[in-house]
Motif scaffolding. Sequence first.
Motif, short mmCIF file in Angstrom:
data_model
loop_
_atom_site.label_atom_id
_atom_site.label_comp_id
_atom_site.label_asym_id
_atom_site.label_seq_id
_atom_site.Cartn_x
_atom_site.Cartn_y
_atom_site.Cartn_z
N GLU A 14 32.00 32.26 40.41
CA GLU A 14 32.58 33.50 39.90
C GLU A 14 34.10 33.45 39.95
O GLU A 14 34.79 34.16 39.20
CB GLU A 14 32.09 34.70 40.73
N LYS A 59 33.74 41.56 48.88
CA LYS A 59 32.47 41.02 49.37
C LYS A 59 32.37 41.16 50.87
O LYS A 59 31.27 41.41 51.42
CB LYS A 59 32.32 39.55 48.94
N ARG A 73 35.76 41.38 41.86
CA ARG A 73 34.86 40.82 42.86
C ARG A 73 35.63 39.75 43.65
O ARG A 73 35.42 38.56 43.49
CB ARG A 73 33.64 40.22 42.19
N LYS A 123 26.98 29.65 43.91
CA LYS A 123 26.90 30.69 42.88
C LYS A 123 28.11 31.62 42.95
O LYS A 123 28.72 31.94 41.92
CB LYS A 123 25.61 31.48 43.04
N SER A 124 28.45 32.06 44.17
CA SER A 124 29.59 32.97 44.32
C SER A 124 30.91 32.28 43.98
O SER A 124 31.80 32.89 43.36
CB SER A 124 29.65 33.50 45.75
#
Length: 541
Positions: A146, A315, A310, A142-143
């Motif tokens: 991005e 993170k 991001r 999922k990350s």
Amino acid sequence: MSLLGSLLGLDFASLVYIAVSLVVLGHVIPYLLDPHAIRAYPGPFLARFTDLWLGHVAAMGHRSEVVHEMHQKYGKFVRIAPNHLSIADPDALQLVYAHGNGSLKSDFYDAFVSIQRGLFNTRSRPEHARKRKIVSHIFSQKSVLEFEPHVRLYVAQLFKHWDRLCEQGAKGLNGNDGEGGWSGRDGRVWFDCLPWYNYLAFDIIGDLAFGAAFGMLQSCRDAAPVAMSHKDAMAGYGADDKLEIEYLPAVQVINDRGTYSASMGVLPPWVRPYVKWLPWFNKGQKAVKSLAGIAIAAISQRLKTPTDRRDLLSKLQEAKDDEGKPMSKEELTAEALTQLIAGSDTTSKSVLISSCAITYYLAHTPRVQGKLQKELDEALGNEDDPVTTFQSTKALTYLEAVINESLRLHATSGVGLPRLVPPGGLTVCGRTFPEGTCLSVPTYTIHRDPAIWGEDVNEFRPERWFEQDKVDIQKTFNPFSFGPRSCVGRNLASMELLIIIASIFRRYEFVMEERDHHFDTVEGFLRKPVECKVGMKRRTT
């Protein structure tokens, strides 16, 4: 009379004789005592007594190939150092690197420590579990998705350069954009694609990790800012004063550092403080410092310029361990350095190495290139954007087979990663080894096991991925290592490779100038190409 007084009273010849005798005894006695019960295993003569054999092999830049030759000569088990047994058997992967077996990384990894230990080089299992918990979600599927728009952005930048080169090459012009220059003839541009893949990889990891590219694609040269003073830079996070930097060739820095650490890591710890001052090792010491300086300069600049981006650094700043504690400034820097190295020297660098290798193999094998392009045209023919998406490529089976076959033949890390047998011993392939024995499984060799891959193991043939037993492949294919210490960035690497390879071969056609051209490499921690000269032109579909 004291021992020191007695020694001082001897002449030079006697002192040399005593010194040599002590060195010989220091190597022969451990061999005779055989504390790790591996004396019976075959291997190079010198490797039975000293780590210098493996140190020399590593320094020469072809460790995987040499160890492979030893396995072909001696068989499944090969002693490559006084306390290091290489086991060329796919079944050993599941045992030496397994979850829960208690094995530890060897002191080989101490040579990779720079600022402080990071996820890659920490040897403590609890500390590794803590760090991996903090970092692993950053590289979840999922990350990683991005980051896809940023990956596609830099592939598009690469295409602007390559489209221009194709146009000028078709006119028969020559130039020097990028290292090595280029020339036009026969309707193609002839150039070394390796520097361009380096620029692409570094700009991607700079953007993903620190919120800003290194600008290599824009400038068409290998250069990155390096903090002159690590201490001042770390103390100045967030300060307004300008950081003192210099620009160095980052690709060369990473290559020198990898070769240095991989060579230093196989030497006994007590030798390392002395040999590092030798000219060859001293160059590597400077590369270690420069690499840390690249990470520190990037972090310092990023933290002085707050952003909502991001990126990996943001993170890492937000991440907390089981006790809710964030990373300290020093730990943050160490992990960011790890991500620079993991990104550029094991994840994105594995992407650039693999992209370069795939370009070589496909240019060398027109049949496979044509078959891949047919799949790409049929699946992506209606897409207007020249840079493909992960979603549109992830189900393309021949593309996956091409990538996997390249990773089989040219695994970016081909060496056997060393692990120490835990308390209680470990049984591998029917042999039991006592605590403290160093074992490894060489990826380069098991990727060439005829029993698994067929007799044509040295041939680039993606079709084998539809023919071979899937269970055998699953237990043997090891491009990102195995177990709890496997590459945390494999999702990112897989996403990047699918997008890059699909986009490039949908847009361009490649040929080799000489069909018998060999793909030369030099190996530090990773097996890196020396060059990849090809002829390229825009496709017409």
